[in-house]
Design a protein around this motif. Structure first.
Motif, PDB file in Angstrom:
ATOM      1  N   TYR A  78     -66.929  -7.334   0.697  1.00 55.80           N
ATOM      2  CA  TYR A  78     -65.935  -8.284  -0.108  1.00 55.80           C
ATOM      3  C   TYR A  78     -65.730  -9.506   0.717  1.00 55.80           C
ATOM      4  O   TYR A  78     -65.570 -10.582   0.197  1.00 55.80           O
ATOM      5  CB  TYR A  78     -64.524  -7.530  -0.614  1.00 55.80           C
ATOM      6  N   TRP A  79     -65.587  -9.268   2.215  1.00 55.03           N
ATOM      7  CA  TRP A  79     -65.129 -10.239   3.075  1.00 55.03           C
ATOM      8  C   TRP A  79     -66.153 -11.213   3.368  1.00 55.03           C
ATOM      9  O   TRP A  79     -66.021 -12.268   3.845  1.00 55.03           O
ATOM     10  CB  TRP A  79     -64.369  -9.690   4.288  1.00 55.03           C
ATOM     11  N   TYR A  80     -67.373 -10.569   3.858  1.00 55.57           N
ATOM     12  CA  TYR A  80     -68.426 -11.051   4.726  1.00 55.57           C
ATOM     13  C   TYR A  80     -69.959 -11.460   3.867  1.00 55.57           C
ATOM     14  O   TYR A  80     -70.556 -12.324   4.098  1.00 55.57           O
ATOM     15  CB  TYR A  80     -68.677 -10.468   6.010  1.00 55.57           C
ATOM     16  N   ALA A  81     -69.949 -10.638   2.992  1.00 50.04           N
ATOM     17  CA  ALA A  81     -71.213 -10.605   2.114  1.00 50.04           C
ATOM     18  C   ALA A  81     -71.520 -11.917   1.282  1.00 50.04           C
ATOM     19  O   ALA A  81     -70.296 -12.623   0.827  1.00 50.04           O
ATOM     20  CB  ALA A  81     -71.310  -9.360   0.898  1.00 50.04           C
ATOM     21  N   ASP A  82     -72.682 -11.955   0.883  1.00 47.15           N
ATOM     22  CA  ASP A  82     -73.077 -13.376   0.228  1.00 47.15           C
ATOM     23  C   ASP A  82     -72.282 -13.387  -1.266  1.00 47.15           C
ATOM     24  O   ASP A  82     -72.250 -12.007  -1.814  1.00 47.15           O
ATOM     25  CB  ASP A  82     -74.474 -13.566  -0.154  1.00 47.15           C
ATOM     26  N   ALA A  83     -71.641 -14.264  -1.852  1.00 41.48           N
ATOM     27  CA  ALA A  83     -70.959 -14.175  -2.950  1.00 41.48           C
ATOM     28  C   ALA A  83     -71.725 -13.527  -4.181  1.00 41.48           C
ATOM     29  O   ALA A  83     -71.293 -12.969  -5.060  1.00 41.48           O
ATOM     30  CB  ALA A  83     -70.230 -15.646  -3.232  1.00 41.48           C
ATOM     31  N   GLY A  84     -73.088 -14.280  -4.170  1.00 45.80           N
ATOM     32  CA  GLY A  84     -73.764 -13.959  -5.417  1.00 45.80           C
ATOM     33  C   GLY A  84     -74.187 -12.511  -5.329  1.00 45.80           C
ATOM     34  O   GLY A  84     -74.143 -11.920  -6.509  1.00 45.80           O
ATOM     35  N   SER A  85     -74.305 -11.845  -4.188  1.00 48.37           N
ATOM     36  CA  SER A  85     -74.481 -10.415  -4.196  1.00 48.37           C
ATOM     37  C   SER A  85     -73.225  -9.640  -4.977  1.00 48.37           C
ATOM     38  O   SER A  85     -73.261  -8.653  -5.668  1.00 48.37           O
ATOM     39  CB  SER A  85     -74.924  -9.801  -2.909  1.00 48.37           C
ATOM     40  N   LEU A  86     -72.004 -10.093  -4.505  1.00 51.92           N
ATOM     41  CA  LEU A  86     -70.970  -9.605  -4.950  1.00 51.92           C
ATOM     42  C   LEU A  86     -70.763  -9.656  -6.597  1.00 51.92           C
ATOM     43  O   LEU A  86     -70.531  -8.780  -7.393  1.00 51.92           O
ATOM     44  CB  LEU A  86     -69.575 -10.278  -4.355  1.00 51.92           C
ATOM     45  N   LYS A  87     -71.120 -10.858  -6.923  1.00 49.03           N
ATOM     46  CA  LYS A  87     -71.210 -11.183  -8.605  1.00 49.03           C
ATOM     47  C   LYS A  87     -72.137 -10.219  -9.121  1.00 49.03           C
ATOM     48  O   LYS A  87     -72.129  -9.782 -10.378  1.00 49.03           O
ATOM     49  CB  LYS A  87     -71.404 -12.709  -8.729  1.00 49.03           C
ATOM     50  N   ALA A  88     -73.348 -10.208  -8.699  1.00 48.25           N
ATOM     51  CA  ALA A  88     -74.584  -9.388  -9.170  1.00 48.25           C
ATOM     52  C   ALA A  88     -74.176  -8.011  -9.525  1.00 48.25           C
ATOM     53  O   ALA A  88     -74.710  -7.404 -10.289  1.00 48.25           O
ATOM     54  CB  ALA A  88     -75.765  -9.509  -8.358  1.00 48.25           C
ATOM     55  N   ALA A  89     -73.083  -7.377  -8.603  1.00 50.37           N
ATOM     56  CA  ALA A  89     -72.702  -6.129  -8.626  1.00 50.37           C
ATOM     57  C   ALA A  89     -71.561  -5.726  -9.842  1.00 50.37           C
ATOM     58  O   ALA A  89     -71.493  -4.720  -9.939  1.00 50.37           O
ATOM     59  CB  ALA A  89     -72.242  -5.535  -7.361  1.00 50.37           C
ATOM     60  N   VAL A  90     -71.425  -6.691 -10.468  1.00 53.47           N
ATOM     61  CA  VAL A  90     -70.203  -6.475 -11.482  1.00 53.47           C
ATOM     62  C   VAL A  90     -70.668  -7.126 -12.931  1.00 53.47           C
ATOM     63  O   VAL A  90     -71.258  -8.206 -12.973  1.00 53.47           O
ATOM     64  CB  VAL A  90     -68.854  -7.103 -11.050  1.00 53.47           C
TER      65      VAL A  90
END
Length: 289
Positions: A78-90
């Motif tokens: 949540y704090w450090y990973a690429d924003a795109g990877s967070l978006k892709a997981a939801v």
């Protein structure tokens, strides 16, 4: 604390599938080692699911510790990973309900109970939608600073300190197009709370949803995150509530609790059971913990 942040940053490099495996181990250890919280979870489940056997409730709690462990291990993402990877997981379900309300310039309150995938979902949603929420400052200064930094990573959120009160919330909602992310399902004490049923138990429940909706003419759109077996999350939006708020604050608050209870029964292992939800008791009642 700095070591913990470095460790979470290290974990942010790994895919969710790897974190899931580690969460099984971490969750198992926490179940046995964090005895006070295990006892809170056991008590909550006994109160809320008296119809289930002790073995069934224990299985729910063990699985819940896994989901809580995954939540903790994912903070690095949540704090450090690429924003795109967070978006892709939801993945969104029925997000057009929210999109339509915002397109019509309507004020929106997102009813967002404490399910364990709530952080994963909100770090994706905030990339698409500006959000307003209430924030409780942490006693640890370094942790507080890191959490706030994470919350503001997209420069697309406005946080209101819990001590600022209802007036600050109302003022901001009236002057902003951003939905208000509302998490009401914890015990905040007797002040501004009433006792209504929550899964068969009288629970001190804040009345803010009804009051804020009335004072801002906002629509209430529930949003529920659900973790899938592959580690991804589905964030489901529900239709805006009709005839809400009513003239009966107690009935409105009961309606909210009943809705949350229905969602809990659909995925009991993913609800936050380690909080002392029933700590505040009606006058004359003894503590349940």
């Amino acid at each position: 604390m700095k070591f913990a942040f470095l460790f979470l940053k290290f974990l942010s490099r790994f895919p969710v599938a790897t974190l899931q495996k580690w969460a099984r181990v971490f969750g198992f250890l926490c179940y046995w080692l964090v005895v006070p919280r295990r006892k809170v979870g056991q008590r909550n489940l006994a109160l809320c699911f008296p119809e289930k056997s002790a073995a069934e409730r224990e299985q729910i709690l063990r699985e819940h510790f896994y989901h809580m462990a995954l939540l903790v291990l994912e903070y690095g993402r949540y704090w450090y990973a690429d924003a795109g990877s967070l978006k892709a997981a939801v993945r969104y379900q029925d997000k057009e309900i929210l999109d339509k309300a915002l397109a019509n310039k309507e004020k929106v309150i997102l009813l967002y109970p404490h399910f364990t995938a709530f952080e994963a979902a909100v770090y994706a949603l905030n990339q698409d939608v500006a959000l307003t929420s209430v924030y409780s400052h942490q006693k640890n200064v370094e942790l507080d600073k890191q959490i706030l930094h994470g919350r503001h990573r997209y420069n697309n959120v406005f946080l209101i300190g819990r001590t600022e009160g209802l007036r600050a919330i109302i003022k901001h909602i009236r002057n902003s197009d951003a939905p208000f992310l509302y998490l009401p399902d914890q015990d905040f004490g007797a002040k501004d709370s009433i006792f209504v049923d929550f899964m068969g138990v009288q629970a001190a429940t804040i009345t803010g949803l009804s009051r804020i909706a009335k004072m801002t003419d906002a629509k209430v759109i529930p949003a529920i995150p659900t973790r899938q077996a592959d580690g991804t999350v589905i964030l489901r939006f529900y239709p805006a509530w009709d005839n809400f708020p009513s003239e009966d604050v107690m009935a409105d608050t009961q309606r909210m609790n009943d809705f949350i209870a229905e969602r809990i029964r659909e995925q009991p292992e993913q609800y936050y059971w380690l909080h002392k939800r029933f700590k505040t008791r009606p006058e004359g009642e003894v503590s349940v913990y």
